[in-house]
Design a protein around this motif. Structure first.
Motif, PDB file in Angstrom:
ATOM      1  N   GLU A  98     117.484 140.298  64.627  1.00 10.85           N
ATOM      2  CA  GLU A  98     118.709 139.590  64.264  1.00 10.85           C
ATOM      3  C   GLU A  98     118.531 138.642  63.086  1.00 10.85           C
ATOM      4  OE1 GLU A  98     121.614 140.239  65.509  1.00 10.85           O
ATOM      5  OE2 GLU A  98     120.859 141.657  67.010  1.00 10.85           O
ATOM      6  N   VAL A  99     117.299 138.498  62.579  1.00  9.45           N
ATOM      7  CA  VAL A  99     117.058 137.588  61.467  1.00  9.45           C
ATOM      8  C   VAL A  99     116.457 138.353  60.287  1.00  9.45           C
ATOM      9  CG1 VAL A  99     116.713 135.581  62.959  1.00  9.45           C
ATOM     10  CG2 VAL A  99     114.743 136.995  62.315  1.00  9.45           C
ATOM     11  N   SER A 100     116.535 137.736  59.128  1.00  5.21           N
ATOM     12  CA  SER A 100     115.947 138.343  57.943  1.00  5.21           C
ATOM     13  C   SER A 100     114.429 138.198  57.969  1.00  5.21           C
ATOM     14  CB  SER A 100     116.501 137.674  56.678  1.00  5.21           C
ATOM     15  OG  SER A 100     115.790 138.094  55.535  1.00  5.21           O
ATOM     16  N   LEU A 101     113.754 139.274  57.651  1.00  7.11           N
ATOM     17  CA  LEU A 101     112.295 139.243  57.547  1.00  7.11           C
ATOM     18  C   LEU A 101     111.851 139.407  56.097  1.00  7.11           C
ATOM     19  CD1 LEU A 101     111.354 141.422  60.670  1.00  7.11           C
ATOM     20  CD2 LEU A 101     111.497 138.933  60.506  1.00  7.11           C
ATOM     21  N   ASP A 102     112.785 139.126  55.180  1.00 10.46           N
ATOM     22  CA  ASP A 102     112.477 139.207  53.754  1.00 10.46           C
ATOM     23  C   ASP A 102     111.671 137.981  53.323  1.00 10.46           C
ATOM     24  OD1 ASP A 102     113.908 141.545  53.603  1.00 10.46           O
ATOM     25  OD2 ASP A 102     115.775 140.537  53.033  1.00 10.46           O
ATOM     26  N   MET A 110     104.238 132.954  59.368  1.00  9.30           N
ATOM     27  CA  MET A 110     104.192 131.579  59.860  1.00  9.30           C
ATOM     28  C   MET A 110     105.497 131.198  60.546  1.00  9.30           C
ATOM     29  SD  MET A 110     102.515 128.885  60.427  1.00  9.30           S
ATOM     30  CE  MET A 110     101.023 129.196  59.469  1.00  9.30           C
ATOM     31  N   ALA A 111     106.618 131.618  59.959  1.00  6.29           N
ATOM     32  CA  ALA A 111     107.916 131.316  60.576  1.00  6.29           C
ATOM     33  C   ALA A 111     108.021 131.974  61.944  1.00  6.29           C
ATOM     34  CB  ALA A 111     109.047 131.795  59.669  1.00  6.29           C
ATOM     35  N   LEU A 112     107.527 133.186  62.069  1.00  8.74           N
ATOM     36  CA  LEU A 112     107.575 133.884  63.357  1.00  8.74           C
ATOM     37  C   LEU A 112     106.606 133.251  64.359  1.00  8.74           C
ATOM     38  CD1 LEU A 112     107.826 137.619  62.225  1.00  8.74           C
ATOM     39  CD2 LEU A 112     109.610 136.229  63.306  1.00  8.74           C
ATOM     40  N   ALA A 113     105.463 132.789  63.870  1.00  8.23           N
ATOM     41  CA  ALA A 113     104.518 132.113  64.761  1.00  8.23           C
ATOM     42  C   ALA A 113     105.149 130.858  65.343  1.00  8.23           C
ATOM     43  CB  ALA A 113     103.239 131.756  63.995  1.00  8.23           C
ATOM     44  N   ASN A 114     105.827 130.081  64.504  1.00  4.49           N
ATOM     45  CA  ASN A 114     106.508 128.883  64.989  1.00  4.49           C
ATOM     46  C   ASN A 114     107.654 129.232  65.927  1.00  4.49           C
ATOM     47  OD1 ASN A 114     104.929 126.914  63.693  1.00  4.49           O
ATOM     48  ND2 ASN A 114     106.037 127.188  61.779  1.00  4.49           N
ATOM     49  N   THR A 115     108.289 130.376  65.698  1.00  2.00           N
ATOM     50  CA  THR A 115     109.354 130.826  66.600  1.00  2.00           C
ATOM     51  C   THR A 115     108.807 131.087  67.996  1.00  2.00           C
ATOM     52  OG1 THR A 115     110.645 131.792  64.795  1.00  2.00           O
ATOM     53  CG2 THR A 115     111.066 132.641  67.006  1.00  2.00           C
ATOM     54  N   ARG A 116     107.617 131.641  68.078  1.00  6.68           N
ATOM     55  CA  ARG A 116     106.994 131.866  69.395  1.00  6.68           C
ATOM     56  C   ARG A 116     106.882 130.543  70.160  1.00  6.68           C
ATOM     57  NH1 ARG A 116     102.462 136.487  69.289  1.00  6.68           N
ATOM     58  NH2 ARG A 116     103.079 137.638  67.451  1.00  6.68           N
ATOM     59  N   ALA A 117     106.389 129.518  69.466  1.00  2.00           N
ATOM     60  CA  ALA A 117     106.221 128.214  70.112  1.00  2.00           C
ATOM     61  C   ALA A 117     107.555 127.640  70.553  1.00  2.00           C
ATOM     62  CB  ALA A 117     105.514 127.250  69.159  1.00  2.00           C
ATOM     63  N   ARG A 118     108.596 127.856  69.770  1.00  6.06           N
ATOM     64  CA  ARG A 118     109.913 127.300  70.105  1.00  6.06           C
ATOM     65  C   ARG A 118     110.575 128.072  71.240  1.00  6.06           C
ATOM     66  NH1 ARG A 118     110.247 126.499  63.804  1.00  6.06           N
ATOM     67  NH2 ARG A 118     109.575 124.325  63.717  1.00  6.06           N
TER      68      ARG A 118
END
Length: 262
Positions: A98-102, A110-118
């Motif tokens: 559902e999000v851009s991976l561009d 890094m953004a996805l790693a932080n998403t895991r924590a959140r």
């Protein structure tokens, strides 16, 4: 460090805080690392309810096995400990659709790693709300106030921080005193946010003993010009993280409106 006295102090602090807050106990995310193992054991020693939650997201097998070993040991030692497992992998994968991976791969990773924590923080607070519990943080002093090695509103999103005034080396001493499983005591520290076995040292470029040294040097007023060789390199690494992550360590800035504007 008087380990026994420190343990007694933290346990009493936890119990008094929970009692005054009129909650039932604590919820803690169990990662298979030393910090969550020590924190959950300290919480268990209060005699209050402790809910340990495993929240794998493409987790390395070694992390999963250590987390399970610790939880089983803790449940045998303390009747007030319960556990559940919430597999967040499908949630994480659905989020990615559902999000851009561009963008640059390192930035996306890094953004996805932080998403895991959140996602894990959200899960902890969901169960805390259901059962009247406090979310116990697992950050130590060098991570929280030295290099800021945590995710803002992820593992940094907690109700209280029992071990945040302890250096990593001191956490290990308490872990030994609390009989944390050897597999955890000997494992290389890792945040587990990338789905592989990379260690914190791999990411940061310095070990925790080195970072503790650098933190002490900074606090004593030393500058980079005071060091050469590896010491200079470590101090530069520490200062780079410390400077770049100040936004995690200071209160959220508030734009104060002049009274004559209101």
């Amino acid at each position: 460090m008087n380990t026994e006295k420190v343990v007694e102090h933290i346990v009493n602090w936890l119990k008094n805080y929970a009692t005054n807050a009129r909650v039932n106990g604590f919820v803690i995310g169990i990662s298979g690392g030393i910090d969550s193992a020590v924190t959950s054991t300290l919480c268990a020693k209060t005699g209050l309810k402790v809910l340990c939650i495993e929240m794998p997201i493409h987790q390395a097998a070694s992390h999963v096995s250590r987390a399970k070993e610790h939880i089983e040991q803790l449940k045998k030692r303390f009747p007030n400990v319960e556990d559940i497992r919430v597999d967040l992998t499908p949630v994480f994968e659905e989020f990615k659709t559902e999000v851009s991976l561009d963008g640059k791969q390192a930035t996306v990773d890094m953004a996805l790693a932080n998403t895991r924590a959140r996602l894990r923080m959200t899960t902890l607070y969901y169960h805390a709300g259901l059962q009247g519990l406090l979310v116990a943080g697992t950050g130590n002093k060098v991570e929280d106030f030295g290099v800021g090695f945590y995710t803002k509103y992820g593992d940094g999103g907690v109700d209280l921080s029992p071990i945040a005034d302890l250096m990593k080396s001191e956490v290990y001493k308490i872990g030994e005193f609390l009989k944390v499983p050897d597999s955890i005591m000997k494992a290389a520290p890792s945040d587990g946010l990338f789905g592989d076995a990379r260690s914190d040292e791999d990411q940061i470029g310095a070990s925790y003993p080195e970072l503790e040294w650098a933190m002490h040097m900074k606090d004593s007023g030393k500058t980079v010009d005071d060091f050469n060789g590896r010491q200079r390199e470590v101090f530069e690494i520490f200062m780079r993280y410390n400077t770049n992550n100040q936004h995690k360590m200071i209160p959220i800035p508030i734009c104060e409106i002049p009274k004559n504007f209101k």
